[in-house]
Design a protein around this motif. Sequence first.
Motif, PDB file in Angstrom:
ATOM      1  N   PHE A   1    -100.429 -42.789  14.382  1.00 32.13           N
ATOM      2  CA  PHE A   1     -99.709 -43.023  13.244  1.00 32.13           C
ATOM      3  C   PHE A   1     -99.259 -41.692  12.768  1.00 32.13           C
ATOM      4  O   PHE A   1     -99.685 -40.823  12.507  1.00 32.13           O
ATOM      5  CB  PHE A   1    -100.510 -43.746  12.100  1.00 32.13           C
ATOM      6  CG  PHE A   1    -101.167 -44.941  12.548  1.00 32.13           C
ATOM      7  CD1 PHE A   1    -100.469 -46.167  12.129  1.00 32.13           C
ATOM      8  CD2 PHE A   1    -102.436 -45.205  13.348  1.00 32.13           C
ATOM      9  CE1 PHE A   1    -101.078 -47.348  12.459  1.00 32.13           C
ATOM     10  CE2 PHE A   1    -103.146 -46.268  13.547  1.00 32.13           C
ATOM     11  CZ  PHE A   1    -102.205 -47.505  12.994  1.00 32.13           C
ATOM     12  N   LEU A   2     -97.846 -41.840  12.481  1.00 32.84           N
ATOM     13  CA  LEU A   2     -97.028 -40.811  11.812  1.00 32.84           C
ATOM     14  C   LEU A   2     -97.260 -41.150  10.190  1.00 32.84           C
ATOM     15  O   LEU A   2     -96.537 -41.738   9.711  1.00 32.84           O
ATOM     16  CB  LEU A   2     -95.628 -40.758  12.403  1.00 32.84           C
ATOM     17  CG  LEU A   2     -95.153 -40.125  13.652  1.00 32.84           C
ATOM     18  CD1 LEU A   2     -95.975 -41.039  14.917  1.00 32.84           C
ATOM     19  CD2 LEU A   2     -93.661 -40.233  13.845  1.00 32.84           C
ATOM     20  N   GLU A   3     -98.065 -40.144   9.699  1.00 31.08           N
ATOM     21  CA  GLU A   3     -98.080 -40.199   8.029  1.00 31.08           C
ATOM     22  C   GLU A   3     -97.829 -39.018   7.552  1.00 31.08           C
ATOM     23  O   GLU A   3     -98.707 -38.317   7.141  1.00 31.08           O
ATOM     24  CB  GLU A   3     -99.560 -40.858   7.787  1.00 31.08           C
ATOM     25  CG  GLU A   3     -99.771 -42.136   8.459  1.00 31.08           C
ATOM     26  CD  GLU A   3    -100.903 -42.871   7.766  1.00 31.08           C
ATOM     27  OE1 GLU A   3    -101.473 -42.289   6.968  1.00 31.08           O
ATOM     28  OE2 GLU A   3    -101.010 -44.135   8.296  1.00 31.08           O
ATOM     29  N   GLY A   4     -96.650 -38.695   7.398  1.00 31.46           N
ATOM     30  CA  GLY A   4     -96.174 -37.380   6.839  1.00 31.46           C
ATOM     31  C   GLY A   4     -96.179 -36.077   7.653  1.00 31.46           C
ATOM     32  O   GLY A   4     -96.120 -35.286   7.328  1.00 31.46           O
ATOM     33  N   LEU A   5     -96.222 -36.636   8.966  1.00 31.43           N
ATOM     34  CA  LEU A   5     -95.904 -35.423  10.180  1.00 31.43           C
ATOM     35  C   LEU A   5     -94.594 -34.751   9.900  1.00 31.43           C
ATOM     36  O   LEU A   5     -93.652 -35.358   9.780  1.00 31.43           O
ATOM     37  CB  LEU A   5     -96.010 -36.068  11.416  1.00 31.43           C
ATOM     38  CG  LEU A   5     -95.590 -35.078  12.581  1.00 31.43           C
ATOM     39  CD1 LEU A   5     -96.676 -34.058  12.724  1.00 31.43           C
ATOM     40  CD2 LEU A   5     -95.252 -35.792  13.784  1.00 31.43           C
ATOM     41  N   SER A   6     -94.565 -33.299   9.720  1.00 37.35           N
ATOM     42  CA  SER A   6     -93.409 -32.604   9.826  1.00 37.35           C
ATOM     43  C   SER A   6     -93.272 -31.631  10.882  1.00 37.35           C
ATOM     44  O   SER A   6     -94.458 -30.839  11.340  1.00 37.35           O
ATOM     45  CB  SER A   6     -93.498 -31.596   8.506  1.00 37.35           C
ATOM     46  OG  SER A   6     -92.331 -30.727   8.678  1.00 37.35           O
ATOM     47  N   LEU A   7     -92.633 -31.930  12.095  1.00 33.83           N
ATOM     48  CA  LEU A   7     -92.586 -31.435  13.391  1.00 33.83           C
ATOM     49  C   LEU A   7     -91.440 -30.459  13.356  1.00 33.83           C
ATOM     50  O   LEU A   7     -90.436 -30.863  13.421  1.00 33.83           O
ATOM     51  CB  LEU A   7     -92.647 -32.431  14.148  1.00 33.83           C
ATOM     52  CG  LEU A   7     -92.720 -31.834  15.816  1.00 33.83           C
ATOM     53  CD1 LEU A   7     -93.880 -31.088  16.313  1.00 33.83           C
ATOM     54  CD2 LEU A   7     -92.715 -32.911  16.733  1.00 33.83           C
ATOM     55  N   ASP A   8     -91.785 -29.092  13.731  1.00 34.90           N
ATOM     56  CA  ASP A   8     -90.577 -28.173  14.397  1.00 34.90           C
ATOM     57  C   ASP A   8     -91.136 -27.328  15.363  1.00 34.90           C
ATOM     58  O   ASP A   8     -91.735 -26.211  15.335  1.00 34.90           O
ATOM     59  CB  ASP A   8     -90.219 -27.510  13.044  1.00 34.90           C
ATOM     60  CG  ASP A   8     -89.271 -26.429  13.529  1.00 34.90           C
ATOM     61  OD1 ASP A   8     -88.412 -26.813  14.160  1.00 34.90           O
ATOM     62  OD2 ASP A   8     -89.298 -25.128  13.073  1.00 34.90           O
ATOM     63  N   GLY A   9     -91.289 -28.029  16.611  1.00 35.67           N
ATOM     64  CA  GLY A   9     -91.637 -27.473  17.977  1.00 35.67           C
ATOM     65  C   GLY A   9     -92.156 -28.452  18.834  1.00 35.67           C
ATOM     66  O   GLY A   9     -91.574 -29.657  18.719  1.00 35.67           O
ATOM     67  N   THR A  10     -93.210 -28.252  19.502  1.00 38.20           N
ATOM     68  CA  THR A  10     -93.454 -29.318  20.677  1.00 38.20           C
ATOM     69  C   THR A  10     -95.079 -29.756  19.994  1.00 38.20           C
ATOM     70  O   THR A  10     -95.788 -28.880  19.984  1.00 38.20           O
ATOM     71  CB  THR A  10     -93.409 -28.604  21.804  1.00 38.20           C
ATOM     72  OG1 THR A  10     -92.034 -28.601  22.299  1.00 38.20           O
ATOM     73  CG2 THR A  10     -93.932 -29.780  22.946  1.00 38.20           C
ATOM     74  N   LEU A  11     -95.163 -31.320  20.136  1.00 39.77           N
ATOM     75  CA  LEU A  11     -96.501 -31.647  19.774  1.00 39.77           C
ATOM     76  C   LEU A  11     -96.791 -32.910  20.911  1.00 39.77           C
ATOM     77  O   LEU A  11     -95.794 -33.653  21.032  1.00 39.77           O
ATOM     78  CB  LEU A  11     -96.644 -32.210  18.454  1.00 39.77           C
ATOM     79  CG  LEU A  11     -97.688 -33.175  17.982  1.00 39.77           C
ATOM     80  CD1 LEU A  11     -98.907 -32.236  18.291  1.00 39.77           C
ATOM     81  CD2 LEU A  11     -97.642 -33.910  16.663  1.00 39.77           C
TER      82      LEU A  11
END
Length: 632
Positions: free
Chosen positions: A558-568
């Motif tokens: 679940f994406l719950e407030g994920l902040s992604l700047d890069g690779t996950l």
Amino acid sequence: MASGTDAAAAGVAALGISGAGTGDGEWAAACPPLRRNLQLLAPDEVELAKMLLNEGQIHLFEHWPEPGVDDDKKRRFFDQVRQLNSSYPGGLVSYIQNAKKLLADSKAGKNPYDGFTPSVPSGEVLNFGDDNFVSLEAAGIKEARNAAFVLVAGGLGERLGYKGIKVALPRETTTGKCFLQHYIESILALQEASCKMVDDGCQTKIPFVIMTSDDTNALTIKLLETNSYFGMEPSQVKLLKQEKVACLADNDAWLALDPSDKYKIQTKPHGHGDVHSLLYSSGLLEQWKSEGRKWVLFFQDTNGLLFNAIPSAFGVSATKGYNVNSLAVPRKAKEAIGGITKLTHVDGRTMVINVEYNQLDPLLRATGHPDGDANCETGYSPYPGNINQLILELGPYIEELKKTHGAISEFVNPKYTDSTKTAFKSSTRLECMMQDYPKTLPPSAKVGFTVMATWLAYAPVKNNPEDAAKVPKGNPYHSATSGEMAIYKANSLILRKAGAQIADPVVDTFNGQEVEVWPRMTWSPRWGLTFKSVKEKVHDNSSVSQRSALVINGQNVFLEGLSLDGTLIVNAVDEAEVKLTSHVQNKGWTIQHVDYKDTSEKEEIRIRGFKFEKVEQLEVNYTEPGKHSLSA
């Protein structure tokens, strides 16, 4: 040398070939080389030889030496004739007679649509993510357990600049999963979701048929076996190998001898329309009917977006009662993609079929539409673009094939040496296309279409870098470059629609093709099979930057407030419920340009024009059941 027609007349006149006895060989008097070799032939080979003489094919034997010379090669010739005769509906007699008619029509410049008037057929135009789309997806998931899937995969990737089979190409290079793996994982996800909707004890297995060719059969088996069928039970998968057809040397339908072997008839592929006769003769259709199956879905080998469209398209077939449902995309007037068209003949016959773009415009102009193929108020042609994915209702399909034995309307496309159309530059052959199946259907058949946005449903990979770079700006490249970038665009837009904040793309050029580069988002089919399933897993204000890559391997992430700047990269077992709530920042993967002529790179990378330099990433693995959270 006499023409094929003259030779045929001579052969028949000799002693009335078709009725002559076999004992004295008088029936072969018109062809002394064959007559001298009759002692070598088995009874069934004698009958095949008679048939060939009857059909004007004396030239096949004129070079035969005395018995005792090349006898093994002569027997091998009849092995090939036997195979060509058995693999074509109606045998070689039908093939040669069909060829004579089609070649005569071609020479005369006959228009196959003479007497037909085009009109816009009825169908459904879907808007991704609205209530109707979501309800159709739900209906389609329920139907999926009653379906069988058929992939036509007879081609190598040579046209792409790739020597292997096309289904072995990576669909995208973030994960490296090939097309065939994606297709199988998608079918398995549909199977699981469909069973859950009807009964927890449902054990239905969706059959998966792959039509191969001599070129692809062994390589397809190796790909499946090496990868344990990508998780599918081997018993679910059936391979049907299509055979080639005889080449034609001239307008009289003389069968062409192989330039490198005078005891071998030259052959070429007949086209993916063979899938219908192969299914008919395999017995699978009746088996599926006895198992209570209702639908057969046909698809081609390198459209990485197709399964985004399948649940809702099944829903349309079920709710509208379509015997034939062609998947389609909006099409600009005169765009180089066939248009789905209703044709009405002066004698009252009607059919809904694909009409090639270069035939549709003149047909419209000739039947009272002075503007030809023109855009309507929607900004698109009213004739939607055919993408060669069909859903057929099994019962009516079987009944039709009982009449036709799977034979599909054919065409011939000879390349003439000059305007007299008396000689060919090289041999030709009859061809048939899977999507021409509706041509023989009765007017009572319910034939419709389902249109979905191109970004969602259609990004075929079929052009090499050089050809793609020549495509006029604004037209689709249909290359490995555009096919991969289309997957990231579609996934980004799906997540946007679900409520995530996805950064806008940047524009870059790879192998001479200007494309949008969206965040590299990809997930396993079990995570995001339908829009509803994606929306249920995207909460709060999750955001992804343009340079990011996100890979989801797991069902309950679940994406719950994920902040992604890069690779996950997230890997999770089914029993693990994972919430992504944190800010993840790293150097990520950068995109490096690759020249398609750079032989130091693998073919599957060169044809894309880019590769990822994996500078830094966060990879998390959840192997234990329970609730987990990736938090700051």
